[in-house]
Design a protein around this motif. Structure first.
Motif, PDB file in Angstrom:
ATOM      1  N   ARG A  88       0.832  -1.218   0.000  1.00 49.00           N
ATOM      2  CA  ARG A  88       0.000   0.000   0.000  1.00 49.00           C
ATOM      3  C   ARG A  88       0.862   1.262   0.000  1.00 49.00           C
ATOM      4  O   ARG A  88       0.649   2.183  -0.774  1.00 49.00           O
ATOM      5  N   SER A  89       1.839   1.296   0.890  1.00 49.36           N
ATOM      6  CA  SER A  89       2.676   2.495   0.994  1.00 49.36           C
ATOM      7  C   SER A  89       3.513   2.693  -0.259  1.00 49.36           C
ATOM      8  O   SER A  89       3.711   3.827  -0.715  1.00 49.36           O
ATOM      9  N   GLU A  90       4.026   1.593  -0.825  1.00 54.66           N
ATOM     10  CA  GLU A  90       4.826   1.716  -2.042  1.00 54.66           C
ATOM     11  C   GLU A  90       3.974   2.208  -3.212  1.00 54.66           C
ATOM     12  O   GLU A  90       4.437   3.006  -4.036  1.00 54.66           O
ATOM     13  N   THR A 222      -6.728  -4.375   9.563  1.00 54.76           N
ATOM     14  CA  THR A 222      -6.148  -5.324   8.611  1.00 54.76           C
ATOM     15  C   THR A 222      -4.827  -4.855   8.024  1.00 54.76           C
ATOM     16  O   THR A 222      -4.201  -5.597   7.273  1.00 54.76           O
ATOM     17  N   ASN A 223      -4.412  -3.630   8.320  1.00 56.27           N
ATOM     18  CA  ASN A 223      -3.070  -3.221   7.884  1.00 56.27           C
ATOM     19  C   ASN A 223      -2.350  -2.548   9.043  1.00 56.27           C
ATOM     20  O   ASN A 223      -2.968  -2.039   9.978  1.00 56.27           O
ATOM     21  N   SER A 224      -1.036  -2.559   8.969  1.00 52.09           N
ATOM     22  CA  SER A 224      -0.211  -2.172  10.123  1.00 52.09           C
ATOM     23  C   SER A 224       0.275  -0.730  10.064  1.00 52.09           C
ATOM     24  O   SER A 224       1.093  -0.329  10.895  1.00 52.09           O
ATOM     25  N   ARG A 225      -0.219   0.058   9.122  1.00 46.50           N
ATOM     26  CA  ARG A 225       0.385   1.376   8.931  1.00 46.50           C
ATOM     27  C   ARG A 225       0.274   2.259  10.163  1.00 46.50           C
ATOM     28  O   ARG A 225       1.193   3.019  10.464  1.00 46.50           O
ATOM     29  N   MET A 226      -0.813   2.162  10.930  1.00 45.34           N
ATOM     30  CA  MET A 226      -0.941   3.014  12.102  1.00 45.34           C
ATOM     31  C   MET A 226       0.050   2.616  13.201  1.00 45.34           C
ATOM     32  O   MET A 226       0.290   3.397  14.124  1.00 45.34           O
ATOM     33  N   THR A 227       0.604   1.421  13.145  1.00 45.15           N
ATOM     34  CA  THR A 227       1.608   1.015  14.130  1.00 45.15           C
ATOM     35  C   THR A 227       3.008   1.439  13.716  1.00 45.15           C
ATOM     36  O   THR A 227       3.943   1.332  14.497  1.00 45.15           O
ATOM     37  N   PHE A 237       1.228   6.966   4.366  1.00 46.51           N
ATOM     38  CA  PHE A 237       0.721   6.160   5.479  1.00 46.51           C
ATOM     39  C   PHE A 237      -0.704   6.512   5.868  1.00 46.51           C
ATOM     40  O   PHE A 237      -1.290   5.854   6.709  1.00 46.51           O
ATOM     41  N   ARG A 238      -1.212   7.588   5.313  1.00 49.77           N
ATOM     42  CA  ARG A 238      -2.564   8.019   5.677  1.00 49.77           C
ATOM     43  C   ARG A 238      -3.454   7.970   4.454  1.00 49.77           C
ATOM     44  O   ARG A 238      -3.067   8.382   3.365  1.00 49.77           O
ATOM     45  N   LYS A 239      -4.674   7.492   4.599  1.00 49.98           N
ATOM     46  CA  LYS A 239      -5.698   7.651   3.574  1.00 49.98           C
ATOM     47  C   LYS A 239      -6.890   8.337   4.220  1.00 49.98           C
ATOM     48  O   LYS A 239      -7.257   9.431   3.866  1.00 49.98           O
ATOM     49  N   ARG A 240      -7.478   7.690   5.206  1.00 47.66           N
ATOM     50  CA  ARG A 240      -8.475   8.359   6.018  1.00 47.66           C
ATOM     51  C   ARG A 240      -7.855   8.612   7.391  1.00 47.66           C
ATOM     52  O   ARG A 240      -6.911   7.967   7.792  1.00 47.66           O
ATOM     53  N   GLU A 416       2.418  -4.735  14.860  1.00 49.77           N
ATOM     54  CA  GLU A 416       1.523  -5.592  15.643  1.00 49.77           C
ATOM     55  C   GLU A 416       0.369  -4.830  16.304  1.00 49.77           C
ATOM     56  O   GLU A 416      -0.796  -5.223  16.154  1.00 49.77           O
ATOM     57  N   SER A 417       0.654  -3.767  17.027  1.00 48.82           N
ATOM     58  CA  SER A 417      -0.430  -3.145  17.788  1.00 48.82           C
ATOM     59  C   SER A 417      -0.120  -1.685  18.115  1.00 48.82           C
ATOM     60  O   SER A 417       1.039  -1.245  18.101  1.00 48.82           O
TER      61      SER A 417
END
Length: 593
Positions: A88-90, A222-227, A237-240, A416-417
């Motif tokens: 996603r980020s790429e 379902t995706n780790s971007r916020m971690t 790293f942001r969409k919404r 992870e979290s």
């Protein structure tokens, strides 16, 4: 169809003229720095070859299924195609920052107000990085109407937006495919109040009514971007902005299409009937007193003024060229000047109408003492450069984040979290404030990449809610159980194909139209989304859509060339020939035209 792409001479604003010229010059010269490059083979004698950028199935199964369907159809009409799989980020980096793509399939974040089309299409942004015009589209007639919809209200604005939608259906710098239904599941026995909020916004996590002795909410994503990254300005790293909206306050907050005061205690906005012949209007915003950032510093008018100046130029005037934020630039562009009247009152001079200004009030307010220091630290390193969207202040992970929102950062384990804890000094917890408040002591987000496995964990009692939109393929796995609550909400986001119109052959609108006719949107909704989506010819819905663009069983402008999901290859090839291309004796579409 009432759409004329050629504006009258006196209807083209000076801003449009300068923007289109500047964008064209930037794109023309950009090849010199090897930033914008075509990966299309368009020799006159070679087969046309191109790539479709997309994400893999474990990131978004619908996305790659649409891309594969398009790949198959393009090959049938004689084009050599490769799928370019990226994370996603790429993918966002390639499209939003590098502009290094031919066409891509993706999910556009859109917004509650059609003003997002201004930043998506205006020539001003054609050579910039971020969510602003990643397609490189330039058209002075569009610019003029996009500006006019910012200056007007009511029916006049609706007509301007309808003109833009009609033009978009012809020019097709991007092609909307469908709005997915957003499904999530939650435990039915632990919280009440899910139906009052949208889990893609801060409202989904405020005002919940927990059962006795429950103080924590465990959500699955379902995706780790916020971690990994909590920088509100990151476009990759942001969409919404759900997590950002929990960590940061904004002056106003949007709910069901309207913006009302949030960090602002009150405001005096331009009237809807304001004289549109005036080039500017003024608005006064009064802040709530005594609000603090999570580090204890007061939130004042200086922080608000700093935020809007910073979003306009993240280098704060130190770089040779402005470096606008890769997110929110289109929001704040409507603000011409800010005057600090006192610690808690500001006057905004606004170049647009009431609704675009209200949208500008939804950006996160940043602590000036932290972000100004980051810019200063960068200056210490020597020669100051700040390439838009790429320099450290807008790309660093911003951990720990310091906002003033209803929740504050606690801990994270990358990949992870993420754990947030309630900010007990938040203004929504004050007596007399009638806004939804954080009722839980802790929010924990755990990464579970599979929609089906996430549903299973909710059913087993291993978590409370799925915060991410579930994949359509997994909806059949939702158990018919009294302990599971199914949450459905309409989506503003839409799946689409984006074209890099900077490069041939995508600079040819007839070529783009021929490609869009290869896709049967009805079949995509049924086969890919199992009926859990709405096909569309426009990137917005509702009363903004002119009657001649409403979906009536097929795309009203560029209908699928075929029937029942089966492509009429001969007719599809004719469309490419009408676009000026030719075929060799082996049925291969040649690159030149």
């Amino acid at each position: 169809m009432n759409w004329n792409p050629t504006p009258s001479e006196d209807s083209v604003s000076r801003r449009s003229f300068l923007a289109a010229g500047a964008a064209g010059a930037a794109i023309t010269t950009s090849g010199c720095i090897d930033r914008v490059r075509s990966v299309v083979n368009h020799s006159t004698t070679d087969q046309l070859s191109l790539s479709i950028a997309t994400v893999p199935a474990d990131a978004d199964r619908q996305n790659v299924q649409i891309a594969r369907r398009l790949e198959e159809r393009l090959e049938k009409v004689g084009i050599d195609v490769a799928l370019d799989m990226r994370s996603r980020s790429e993918l966002l980096e390639a499209v939003l920052l590098d502009h290094d793509f031919d066409l891509y399939v993706g999910l556009h974040p859109a917004d509650y107000d059609p003003d997002f089309l201004y930043e998506a299409l205006h020539s001003t942004y054609a050579s910039e990085a971020g969510w602003q015009n990643p397609f490189g589209f330039t058209n002075m007639a569009f610019d003029t109407r996009l500006e006019e919809q910012r200056q007007t209200d009511g029916e006049d604005r609706t007509e301007d937006v309808k003109w833009v939608l009609r033009g978009l259906s012809q020019e097709k710098p991007f092609e909307p495919i469908c709005f997915p239904d957003e499904y999530r599941v939650a435990r039915a026995d632990r919280f009440d109040g899910w139906e009052d909020g949208r889990l893609a916004t801060r409202y989904g996590y405020l005002g919940l009514e927990p059962a006795d002795d429950i103080t924590r909410l465990h959500a699955l994503v379902t995706n780790s971007r916020m971690t990994v990254n909590l920088n509100p300005l990151s476009s990759t790293f942001r969409k919404r902005g759900m997590v950002i909206d929990l960590l940061y306050d904004s002056l106003g907050t949007e709910y069901e299409g309207d913006v009302t005061p949030w960090l602002a205690e009150s405001w005096d906005l331009p009237a809807e009937s304001a004289d549109t012949s005036e080039s500017t209007h003024t608005a006064t915003v009064t802040l709530r007193r005594g609000c603090q950032f999570h580090d204890g510093e007061l939130v004042t008018a200086d922080d608000v003024a700093f935020t809007y100046r910073f979003l306009e130029d993240t280098s704060l005037g130190r770089a040779p060229l402005k470096s606008p934020a890769p997110r929110y630039q289109g929001h704040v562009d409507v603000i011409d000047e800010i005057t600090i009247e006192s610690d808690y009152e500001l006057t905004f001079t606004v170049t647009g109408g009431r609704e675009p200004f209200k949208r500008a009030l939804t950006v996160p307010i940043l602590p000036a003492h932290i972000w100004r220091e980051r810019v200063n630290q960068h200056a210490v390193s020597g020669e100051f450069t700040a390439p838009q969207g790429r320099w450290s202040v807008v790309t660093d992970n911003n951990v720990p984040p310091v906002g003033s929102g209803p929740f504050q950062f606690d801990t994270r384990t990358e990949g992870e979290s993420l754990r947030l804890r309630r900010y007990d000094d938040h203004f929504t917890l004050r007596a007399g404030v009638e806004l939804p408040e954080p009722t839980l002591e802790e929010l924990r987000f755990t990464v579970d990449p599979g929609s089906a496995s996430s549903i299973g964990r909710i059913d087993d009692g291993g978590a409370d809610v799925t915060a991410s939109m579930l994949g359509a393929y997994s909806l059949g796995a939702i158990p018919d159980s009294s302990t599971i609550e199914q949450l459905k909400s309409p989506s503003r986001m839409f799946y689409h194909i984006g074209f890099n119109v900077r490069n041939s052959p995508f600079s040819n609108s007839h070529f783009r139209r021929a490609i869009t006719q290869l896709l049967d949107k009805n079949a995509i909704v049924e086969d890919v989304f199992y009926g859990n989506a709405t096909p569309t010819a426009t990137p917005v819905s509702g009363d903004w859509v002119p009657s001649d663009l409403e979906w009536d069983g097929e795309d009203p402008v560029t209908p699928f060339v075929g029937s029942n999901g089966t492509l009429n290859v001969k007719a599809a090839k004719k469309a490419f020939e009408r676009a000026g291309f030719r075929y060799d004796d082996n049925g291969r579409l040649l690159g030149g035209y």
